[in-house]
Design a protein around this motif. Structure first.
Motif, PDB file in Angstrom:
ATOM      1  N   GLY A  62       0.651  -1.117  -0.048  1.00  0.00           N
ATOM      2  CA  GLY A  62      -0.111   0.006   0.020  1.00  0.00           C
ATOM      3  C   GLY A  62       0.732   1.296  -0.107  1.00  0.00           C
ATOM      4  N   LEU A  63       0.242   2.424  -0.403  1.00  0.00           N
ATOM      5  CA  LEU A  63       1.018   3.532  -0.745  1.00  0.00           C
ATOM      6  C   LEU A  63       0.028   4.729  -0.493  1.00  0.00           C
ATOM      7  CD1 LEU A  63       3.640   4.366  -3.283  1.00  0.00           C
ATOM      8  CD2 LEU A  63       1.908   5.985  -2.864  1.00  0.00           C
ATOM      9  N   THR A  89       9.467   2.665  -6.046  1.00  0.00           N
ATOM     10  CA  THR A  89      10.369   1.462  -5.563  1.00  0.00           C
ATOM     11  C   THR A  89      10.920   1.888  -4.286  1.00  0.00           C
ATOM     12  OG1 THR A  89      12.473   2.649  -6.563  1.00  0.00           O
ATOM     13  CG2 THR A  89      11.141   0.908  -7.940  1.00  0.00           C
ATOM     14  N   LEU A  90      11.048   0.822  -3.652  1.00  0.00           N
ATOM     15  CA  LEU A  90      11.741   0.634  -2.234  1.00  0.00           C
ATOM     16  C   LEU A  90      12.790  -0.281  -2.114  1.00  0.00           C
ATOM     17  CD1 LEU A  90       9.932   0.511   1.052  1.00  0.00           C
ATOM     18  CD2 LEU A  90      11.708  -1.260   0.709  1.00  0.00           C
ATOM     19  N   VAL A 122       4.520  10.428   2.200  1.00  0.00           N
ATOM     20  CA  VAL A 122       4.072   9.308   1.722  1.00  0.00           C
ATOM     21  C   VAL A 122       4.217   8.137   2.507  1.00  0.00           C
ATOM     22  CG1 VAL A 122       3.718   7.765  -0.112  1.00  0.00           C
ATOM     23  CG2 VAL A 122       4.093  10.140  -0.644  1.00  0.00           C
ATOM     24  N   THR A 123       3.331   7.319   3.181  1.00  0.00           N
ATOM     25  CA  THR A 123       3.369   5.944   3.914  1.00  0.00           C
ATOM     26  C   THR A 123       3.236   4.820   3.111  1.00  0.00           C
ATOM     27  OG1 THR A 123       2.632   7.307   5.692  1.00  0.00           O
ATOM     28  CG2 THR A 123       2.391   4.880   5.762  1.00  0.00           C
ATOM     29  N   LEU A 124       4.400   3.950   3.192  1.00  0.00           N
ATOM     30  CA  LEU A 124       4.343   2.638   2.454  1.00  0.00           C
ATOM     31  C   LEU A 124       4.176   1.671   3.398  1.00  0.00           C
ATOM     32  CD1 LEU A 124       6.589   5.009   1.151  1.00  0.00           C
ATOM     33  CD2 LEU A 124       7.040   3.011  -0.373  1.00  0.00           C
ATOM     34  N   ALA A 131       8.104   8.521   3.594  1.00  0.00           N
ATOM     35  CA  ALA A 131       9.215   9.226   2.671  1.00  0.00           C
ATOM     36  C   ALA A 131       8.513  10.403   2.210  1.00  0.00           C
ATOM     37  CB  ALA A 131       9.557   8.070   1.843  1.00  0.00           C
ATOM     38  N   VAL A 132       9.292  11.367   1.869  1.00  0.00           N
ATOM     39  CA  VAL A 132       8.899  12.679   1.417  1.00  0.00           C
ATOM     40  C   VAL A 132       8.973  12.594  -0.034  1.00  0.00           C
ATOM     41  CG1 VAL A 132       8.925  15.196   1.390  1.00  0.00           C
ATOM     42  CG2 VAL A 132       9.199  13.547   3.545  1.00  0.00           C
TER      43      VAL A 132
END
Length: 591
Positions: free
Chosen positions: A323-324, A383-384, A337-339, A370-371
């Motif tokens: 999820g994002l 991508t992570l 943004v929350t992953l 992450a911003v």
């Protein structure tokens, strides 16, 4: 050597609080002194499980799918099979005396067990958990390694000063390569080279796997034993058991490029599959040294029981993002943004279309924030990266910011349009439309991100309208600051004098009347307007202006009304966009 390999001390691995967020990739440590295998989280070094096995476990190897760990118990002549899902012993198999080495075939169908005695190498069928074959491969098997394709098995015959090459199809020795007391074996990822650490020499023998010949002998530290190669095949790490160090070899030049001090008695060496770290079991110190392969430095030393001996790493716990949120944001970036997902501990980077995000924060094993960086409008891939592995993390849509109109100058203009209006506000770049009410501007120019010059269109009625700007980011919201007021155009009606003759006793007369209507705001004639002509209070006739703005009509009128007023009146009652107008003209009597 036999005494050193077996060891004696007995203690348990220190208890460490379990990793609250769930384990990542696990390292399985054969604790020879405690008679157990300990599963340790490689990210936090927390103990996930401690599993009692046989006496003096010295070797451990995992099946390719990571579902089982096979442990050789030197003191009880058995093999314990661990279910890694539950971290429990699923089976215990009796084998020959003093098993000391174990390896799993690349396809997972067979497990090879070597012995610290003259017993042959046993081939165990993993489906039936029975010994399917034996291979006479020497006097003292210290290490076993299959080739990447599984067609060869390399056996360190410590007592026979050789590396035996076994054809796994026939389970026969097809070559013997000289090597002085080989204690450890490693095979390059491409299968082209075999490395043997020579315990009493002290050197490393480099073998060409195609020809089974020695191509180099590299001096290393005192009593080399454990040996491992990085996943890219570029670097070889050798644990010098009595040198309390690790020799680092450049595989391209077969030279030692570094010697790193570690704990006492390094015997097992394990390379992380992501290539970032190498782990060394220090059996005398009861610790594991963690080596950063990029800097060639020991970055951590962690407790690992009384006598850690064998090391194996579980199947990689790949990070997965499910999820994002939010999935949209402005082109200027700055959105947090929350992953969410699994195995996110160890995340080092998040990227939007290849551009690194800032402020990457690992909240726990299931959440990373992450911003978002700035980016042009559109949908991009995210991508992570965690522990050297990069995985897709969904899509993110960059939206141009919505424009706002904060002022108009002038804020009024005639309904005829044509007024040049300067709009001030924000986020005007890329504007695709400027609208006055529902009518598009005649033309407009984006002067800057904060100013637009537009030409007002003709209005269908007078009064206030909202002026809006549309960009790829949307249409500006309406309010008092974008209000433009259309005023009615002024008009002028011109009536023409009329010549007429009235005979004595005449009671009525036909009047030929005309008047011209002009929009004084634009200076143009007004066609299609209704003009009413009166003589005094008597309506003579009505007419509609032509293209030249002139209305003409003929109508009867009582002579008394004509003589009383001596003139007539032309009237235009106005329209939603034009003011009313009236004109009078005299009657010139011709007797």
């Amino acid at each position: 050597m036999a005494t050193a390999l077996l060891g004696t001390a007995a203690a348990v691995l220190p208890a460490v609080p379990a990793h609250a967020a769930g384990p990542g990739q696990l390292i399985y440590v054969a604790d020879q002194g405690a008679g157990s295998v300990v599963a340790v989280d490689s990210a936090t070094w927390a103990t996930v499980a401690t599993v009692p096995v046989g006496t003096a476990p010295v070797g451990v190897a995992l099946t390719p799918d990571g579902s089982q760990a096979w442990v050789v118990n030197s003191g009880s002549s058995s093999v314990s099979v661990l279910d890694t899902a539950s971290n429990t012993v699923a089976a215990t198999l009796p084998v020959g005396s003093a098993p000391g080495a174990v390896a799993v075939s690349p396809d997972g169908t067979h497990v090879y067990v070597g012995h610290n005695s003259s017993a042959p190498v046993e081939v165990v069928d993993t489906a039936t958990l029975t010994v399917a074959a034996t291979i006479p491969a020497g006097n003292y098997t210290a290490a076993l390694r299959p080739s990447p394709d599984g067609t060869r098995l390399y056996v360190s015959d410590f007592g026979g000063d050789a590396v035996r090459v076994v054809d796994t199809t026939t389970n026969t020795v097809i070559a013997s390569v000289p090597s002085r007391d080989p204690a450890g074996i490693a095979v390059s990822p491409d299968g082209a080279r075999v490395y043997a650490s020579n315990y009493n020499d002290p050197t490393v023998t480099v073998i060409d796997a195609a020809t089974n010949t020695v191509t180099a002998t590299v001096p290393v530290g005192h009593q080399p034993q454990g040996i491992a190669i990085t996943p890219d095949g570029s670097t070889v790490y050798v644990g010098n058991r009595l040198g309390n160090s690790v020799s680092v070899l450049d595989a391209a030049t077969n030279t030692v490029i570094a010697t790193l001090p570690v704990g006492a008695g390094p015997n097992a060496v394990l390379a992380d599959p992501d290539g970032s770290r190498v782990y060394v079991a220090n059996s005398f110190a009861g610790t594991i040294s963690v080596i950063d392969t990029a800097t060639l430095t020991v970055t951590a030393t962690v407790p690992a029981g009384s006598r850690p001996y064998g090391l194996a790493m579980g199947k990689p716990a790949l990070p997965a993002v499910t999820g994002l949120a939010p999935a949209t944001g402005p082109t200027t970036g700055g959105t947090t943004v929350t992953l969410t997902g699994t195995h996110l501990t160890g995340t080092t980077a998040v990227a939007f279309d290849g551009t690194p995000a800032s402020g990457v924060t690992v909240v726990d094993d299931t959440k990373v924030t992450a911003v978002a960086p700035p980016h042009a409008p559109g949908t991009v891939g995210v991508t992570l990266t965690a522990k050297g592995r990069t995985v897709p993390a969904g899509s993110y849509t960059y939206q141009a910011p919505t424009p706002t109109v904060t002022g108009l100058a002038p804020a009024t203009g005639p309904a005829a349009g044509g007024t040049t209006v300067t709009l001030t506000g924000s986020n005007f770049t890329g504007a695709t439309a400027v609208t006055f009410g529902t009518a598009p501007a005649v033309s407009f120019t984006v002067d800057s991100d904060t100013q637009i010059t537009a030409t007002a269109p003709t209005a269908s009625t007078s009064g206030p309208v909202d002026v809006t700007v549309t960009t790829p980011g949307g249409t500006s919201t309406t309010g008092t600051t974008d209000r433009y007021t259309y005023t009615k155009d002024t008009t002028r009606l011109t009536a023409n004098p009329l010549l007429l003759s009235i005979a004595p006793g005449q009671l009525s007369v036909n009047l030929n009347l005309s008047a011209t209507l002009t929009d004084t705001t634009t200076g143009k004639p007004v066609p299609g307007a209704t003009i009413t002509f009166k003589a005094g209070t008597t309506t003579v006739c009505t007419a509609t202006t032509n293209a030249a703005g002139t209305a003409t009509c003929t109508g009867p009128c009582p002579v008394a009304a004509v003589l009383l007023g001596l003139g007539y009146t032309a009237t235009y009652n106005g329209s939603p966009t034009q003011e009313a107008a009236t004109a009078t003209a005299g009657l010139i009597r011709i007797s």
